[in-house]
Scaffold this motif. Structure first.
Motif, short mmCIF file in Angstrom:
data_model
loop_
_atom_site.label_atom_id
_atom_site.label_comp_id
_atom_site.label_asym_id
_atom_site.label_seq_id
_atom_site.Cartn_x
_atom_site.Cartn_y
_atom_site.Cartn_z
N PRO A 162 0.76 -1.23 0.13
CA PRO A 162 -0.12 0.16 -0.01
C PRO A 162 1.11 1.23 -0.10
O PRO A 162 1.92 1.35 0.68
N ARG A 163 0.40 2.48 -0.59
CA ARG A 163 1.01 3.61 -0.81
C ARG A 163 0.54 4.58 0.16
O ARG A 163 -0.84 4.99 0.20
N VAL A 164 1.15 5.10 0.86
CA VAL A 164 0.78 6.37 1.58
C VAL A 164 0.20 7.55 1.04
O VAL A 164 1.00 7.71 -0.20
N VAL A 165 -0.87 7.88 1.12
CA VAL A 165 -1.60 8.83 0.54
C VAL A 165 -1.66 10.28 1.00
O VAL A 165 -1.71 11.18 0.39
N THR A 166 -1.50 10.68 2.35
CA THR A 166 -1.54 11.58 3.15
C THR A 166 -0.45 11.59 4.59
O THR A 166 -0.18 10.61 5.11
N VAL A 167 -0.01 12.59 4.83
CA VAL A 167 0.95 12.73 5.97
C VAL A 167 0.09 13.86 6.99
O VAL A 167 -0.08 15.17 6.53
N LYS A 185 7.54 24.11 9.23
CA LYS A 185 8.80 23.52 8.93
C LYS A 185 8.48 22.50 7.93
O LYS A 185 9.84 21.90 7.35
N ASP A 186 7.23 21.84 7.62
CA ASP A 186 7.18 21.14 6.33
C ASP A 186 7.77 21.38 5.13
O ASP A 186 8.14 20.75 4.22
N GLU A 187 7.67 22.95 4.94
CA GLU A 187 8.39 23.61 3.69
C GLU A 187 9.80 23.19 3.51
O GLU A 187 10.01 23.38 2.48
N ILE A 188 10.39 22.85 4.57
CA ILE A 188 11.86 22.71 4.50
C ILE A 188 12.31 21.65 3.60
O ILE A 188 13.16 21.55 2.98
N GLY A 189 11.63 20.47 3.90
CA GLY A 189 11.87 19.20 3.11
C GLY A 189 10.71 18.31 2.77
O GLY A 189 10.93 17.75 1.59
N LEU A 190 9.63 18.58 3.56
CA LEU A 190 8.40 17.48 3.03
C LEU A 190 7.39 18.17 1.98
O LEU A 190 7.26 17.29 1.02
N THR A 191 7.42 19.39 1.60
CA THR A 191 6.45 19.71 0.48
C THR A 191 6.86 19.66 -0.71
O THR A 191 6.24 19.07 -1.72
N GLU A 192 8.25 19.34 -0.93
CA GLU A 192 8.93 18.97 -2.22
C GLU A 192 8.38 17.57 -2.45
O GLU A 192 8.06 17.09 -3.55
N ILE A 193 8.54 16.62 -1.50
CA ILE A 193 7.90 15.33 -1.57
C ILE A 193 6.57 15.10 -1.90
O ILE A 193 5.91 14.48 -2.98
N TYR A 194 5.80 15.95 -1.15
CA TYR A 194 4.38 16.16 -1.45
C TYR A 194 4.03 16.43 -2.94
O TYR A 194 3.15 15.60 -3.38
N HIS A 195 4.72 17.34 -3.30
CA HIS A 195 4.31 17.59 -4.79
C HIS A 195 4.92 16.64 -5.86
O HIS A 195 4.23 16.11 -6.83
N ARG A 196 6.11 16.30 -5.58
CA ARG A 196 6.62 14.99 -6.54
C ARG A 196 6.19 13.91 -6.37
O ARG A 196 6.24 13.24 -7.34
N GLU A 197 5.67 13.39 -5.17
CA GLU A 197 5.25 12.09 -5.05
C GLU A 197 3.70 11.95 -4.81
O GLU A 197 3.07 11.00 -4.80
N ASN A 198 3.05 13.01 -5.09
CA ASN A 198 1.74 13.20 -5.09
C ASN A 198 1.04 12.49 -3.75
O ASN A 198 0.37 11.55 -3.83
N VAL A 199 1.60 13.19 -2.53
CA VAL A 199 1.04 12.77 -1.46
C VAL A 199 0.46 14.19 -0.64
O VAL A 199 0.97 15.23 -0.90
N GLY A 200 -0.66 14.07 -0.06
CA GLY A 200 -1.25 15.20 0.34
C GLY A 200 -0.87 15.42 1.85
O GLY A 200 -0.96 14.65 2.59
#
Length: 344
Positions: free
Chosen positions: A198-203, A213-228
């Protein structure tokens, strides 16, 4: 109301999610039911809860919030009208009353799911989240990661996903998410999911004007990996309503539970005053400024708002109609750049 979909699913959810952690402690069952009825009438179809709620965690009230939702579902028969998210607790002294073994192995997760389903009076949970990591990580008021040389945790990302797949295949849960997670944890889960898991859909992480602080590293992942991002504390435990600027108000979360003080430090209060000035300049409430900022972020799936009164809930839900101009967003970023992430 505005709607989106849980990433990589066909489940449509409102951009405002109804938070529930006060039901069963600060709010009665009747008040919880009233909030659900009001929110659904305004187009909200998404409710977030957890096995450890209500908050603060206590043996006497553990599971009380899910029970409130369950009695509402039984009374109304409207299970198909709502999307329900819940969470399984990770290890921690504050929740040692829930289970003897709080690890994310199959037996512990099964115990948590089955008890949540019973309290919720439903056959399935739409989004099932790991409330916080088993490993040492920077969550619940910690800005940075501090490595513990004697940490006992062993890499078990694949094992956790295999267990969650079992419960998806059983029909007990539909999709999975994380909470209080870091870039490392999210990427490890995403990599392991490539093994037909199963693939994670949200954090679900804290995200607000005082904590970006999510903007420091996580938001790039959200965008590129389609995680909300499924943000909690968008008002910083009420701080960003502005009601505490002249002292903590009585009978509020901060007065009743002073341990929740991460948004009350000197720099956070200073930043809140600046955001209040900005809101006043554009003739809007600080609450609407803070919530609209979160609502507008392209990586946000649904903004978890909570309230202890219908009046608060009304103002919070109405934020979905507020659109911040580029000029206002520039003003927000100016304050953020001068006082970045004052709340951990």
């Amino acid at each position: 109301m505005k709607y989106t979909k849980l990433p990589n699913t066909n489940i449509e959810v409102s951009k405002i999610c109804l938070g529930s952690m006060t039901w069963g402690q600060q709010n009665t069952e009747a008040e919880g039911h009233e909030q659900i009825d009001y929110a659904l009438d305004k187009g909200v179809n998404f409710i977030d809860t957890a096995e450890m709620y209500s908050v603060p965690a206590r043996p006497e009230t553990q599971g009380s919030t899910e029970k409130v939702i369950g009695t509402w579902l039984k009374k109304t028969g409207r299970r198909e009208d709502v999307v329900i998210a819940s969470k399984v607790a990770g290890p921690g002294d504050m929740v040692s009353h829930i289970r003897k073994d709080l690890g994310f192995h199959k037996a512990a997760i099964e115990d948590a799911i089955d008890k949540s389903l019973k309290r919720l009076q439903t056959d399935y949970i739409d989004l099932y989240q790991l409330h916080w990591p088993e490993r040492n990580a920077n969550f619940f008021g910690k800005r940075g990661y501090e490595h513990e040389a004697d940490e006992q945790w062993q890499d078990n990302f694949r094992e956790i996903l295999e267990s969650l797949k079992y419960f998806i295949d059983k029909g007990k849960i539909r999709h999975i998410g994380l909470s209080n997670e870091t870039p490392f944890g999210l990427m490890r889960f995403l990599e392991e999911s490539k093994n037909d898991l199963p693939r994670v859909v949200t954090v679900q992480n804290p995200y607000n004007l005082l904590n970006r602080k999510d903007e420091i590293g996580l938001t790039e992942i959200y965008h590129r990996e389609n995680v909300g991002l499924f943000p909690y504390s968008p008002l910083g435990m009420g701080t960003l309503s502005g009601k505490h600027l002249d002292g903590v108000k009585e009978n509020t979360r901060l007065s009743l539970f002073p341990q929740y003080n991460r948004y009350s430090n000197e720099e956070a209060v200073k930043a809140t005053r600046e955001y209040k000035k900005l809101a006043d300049k554009y003739n809007m409430s600080l609450t609407h400024l803070a919530l609209a900022f979160v609502n507008q972020q392209p990586f946000v799936t649904s903004n978890i708002i909570g309230a202890t009164s219908i009046e608060q809930l009304k103002e919070n839900i109405e934020s979905i109609e507020v659109v911040l101009s580029e000029e206002i967003l520039e003003g927000i970023n100016e304050i953020h750049n001068s006082i970045p992430n004052p709340a951990p």
